[in-house]
Write a protein that holds these residues in place. Structure first.
Motif, mmCIF file in Angstrom:
data_model
loop_
_atom_site.group_PDB
_atom_site.id
_atom_site.type_symbol
_atom_site.label_atom_id
_atom_site.label_comp_id
_atom_site.label_asym_id
_atom_site.label_seq_id
_atom_site.Cartn_x
_atom_site.Cartn_y
_atom_site.Cartn_z
ATOM 1 N N ARG A 1 0.879 -1.187 0.000
ATOM 2 C CA ARG A 1 0.000 0.000 0.000
ATOM 3 C C ARG A 1 0.910 1.228 0.000
ATOM 4 N NH1 ARG A 1 -1.625 -3.232 4.097
ATOM 5 N NH2 ARG A 1 -0.928 -1.790 5.694
ATOM 6 N N ARG A 2 1.286 1.668 -1.169
ATOM 7 C CA ARG A 2 2.289 2.719 -1.257
ATOM 8 C C ARG A 2 1.978 3.658 -2.412
ATOM 9 N NH1 ARG A 2 3.637 -1.496 -4.154
ATOM 10 N NH2 ARG A 2 4.712 -1.232 -6.134
ATOM 11 N N VAL A 3 2.770 4.710 -2.485
ATOM 12 C CA VAL A 3 2.741 5.610 -3.633
ATOM 13 C C VAL A 3 4.142 5.562 -4.230
ATOM 14 C CG1 VAL A 3 2.546 8.015 -4.374
ATOM 15 C CG2 VAL A 3 0.932 7.092 -2.697
ATOM 16 N N THR A 4 4.202 5.335 -5.524
ATOM 17 C CA THR A 4 5.474 5.331 -6.235
ATOM 18 C C THR A 4 5.510 6.563 -7.120
ATOM 19 O OG1 THR A 4 5.552 2.917 -6.237
ATOM 20 C CG2 THR A 4 6.950 4.031 -7.843
ATOM 21 N N VAL A 5 6.622 7.277 -7.080
ATOM 22 C CA VAL A 5 6.805 8.448 -7.922
ATOM 23 C C VAL A 5 7.858 8.093 -8.958
ATOM 24 C CG1 VAL A 5 7.422 10.888 -7.984
ATOM 25 C CG2 VAL A 5 6.202 9.961 -5.996
ATOM 26 N N VAL A 6 7.511 8.258 -10.232
ATOM 27 C CA VAL A 6 8.409 7.921 -11.333
ATOM 28 C C VAL A 6 8.711 9.185 -12.120
ATOM 29 C CG1 VAL A 6 8.703 6.502 -13.409
ATOM 30 C CG2 VAL A 6 7.361 5.629 -11.486
ATOM 31 N N SER A 7 9.994 9.449 -12.342
ATOM 32 C CA SER A 7 10.402 10.614 -13.134
ATOM 33 C C SER A 7 10.188 10.324 -14.612
ATOM 34 C CB SER A 7 11.875 10.916 -12.895
ATOM 35 O OG SER A 7 12.105 11.177 -11.528
ATOM 36 N N LEU A 8 9.686 11.331 -15.326
ATOM 37 C CA LEU A 8 9.439 11.213 -16.763
ATOM 38 C C LEU A 8 10.248 12.272 -17.491
ATOM 39 C CD1 LEU A 8 5.538 11.004 -16.538
ATOM 40 C CD2 LEU A 8 7.128 9.085 -16.703
ATOM 41 N N ARG A 9 10.675 11.979 -18.680
ATOM 42 C CA ARG A 9 11.411 12.985 -19.476
ATOM 43 C C ARG A 9 10.448 13.947 -20.117
ATOM 44 N NH1 ARG A 9 16.690 12.630 -19.295
ATOM 45 N NH2 ARG A 9 17.588 10.592 -19.071
#
Length: 192
Positions: free
Chosen positions: A184-192
């Motif tokens: 039960r988490r939030v993942t933050v992914v960097s995008l170009r």
């Protein structure tokens, strides 16, 4: 009925036992390949490091370019561009807990840093496998939207830099315990 040679069955038993012992000797966190930042582990510096995108590489050519064997690796962590955060909510709700509010504030500070100021982010909500699949997907999407809205409305991160997305229970980090907090988490992914 043919019998299986004793040496073969003994070898299979030994291999199975060895594999089980190796897995059992690892702590649960080591079995998950992706760490989850929680509490005091969430700092602006740690988030900047985790979310930094590797520098774009030069186009490949046919020429040779000498590189030292111990040359420094590009900025960012080994995973580069991704951070799993234990952002908690009230049960079956999109309301952030007090601790989660602090984590979101730290995340906003990192996103507004010089290193990440031009980066866009996908904010992924994840749920554990308890409950209905459709309900988990809807809740994870609503939670991702809640985090994105909080980053934008309270902390000034431009909404166009944030792309909320619900993942439901499709990508658990801990497959052994379906109710594990890291699922039960939030993942933050960097995008170009």
């Amino acid at each position: 009925m043919k019998s299986v040679p004793h040496a073969l069955t003994q070898g299979l038993r030994t291999a199975t036992l060895w594999a089980a012992l190796c897995m059992a000797s690892l702590p649960a966190a080591a079995q998950s390949s992706e760490p989850v930042l929680k509490g005091k582990e969430v700092t602006s510096e740690a988030l900047i490091d985790a979310l930094a995108l590797p520098a774009p590489t030069a186009p490949r050519t046919r020429g040779l370019r000498p590189v030292a064997p111990d040359a420094a690796k590009p900025a960012g962590s080994a995973q580069g561009g991704k951070a799993n955060l234990l952002i908690t909510f009230l049960t079956n709700s999109t309301q952030l807990t007090t601790e989660a509010e602090e984590i979101v504030a730290t995340l906003a500070k990192a996103m507004q840093s010089e290193q990440l100021a031009s980066v866009r982010f996908r904010v992924e909500g994840h749920a554990d496998a308890r409950g209905d699949v459709a309900a988990n997907l809807a809740l994870s999407k609503a939670r991702a939207e809640a985090v994105a809205a909080r980053l934008s409305s309270k902390h000034g991160v431009a909404a166009e830099r944030l792309q909320p997305e619900g993942k439901g229970s499709a990508e658990p980090l801990n497959k052994e315990r379906v109710d594990a907090p890291e699922n039960r988490r939030v993942t933050v992914v960097s995008l170009r």
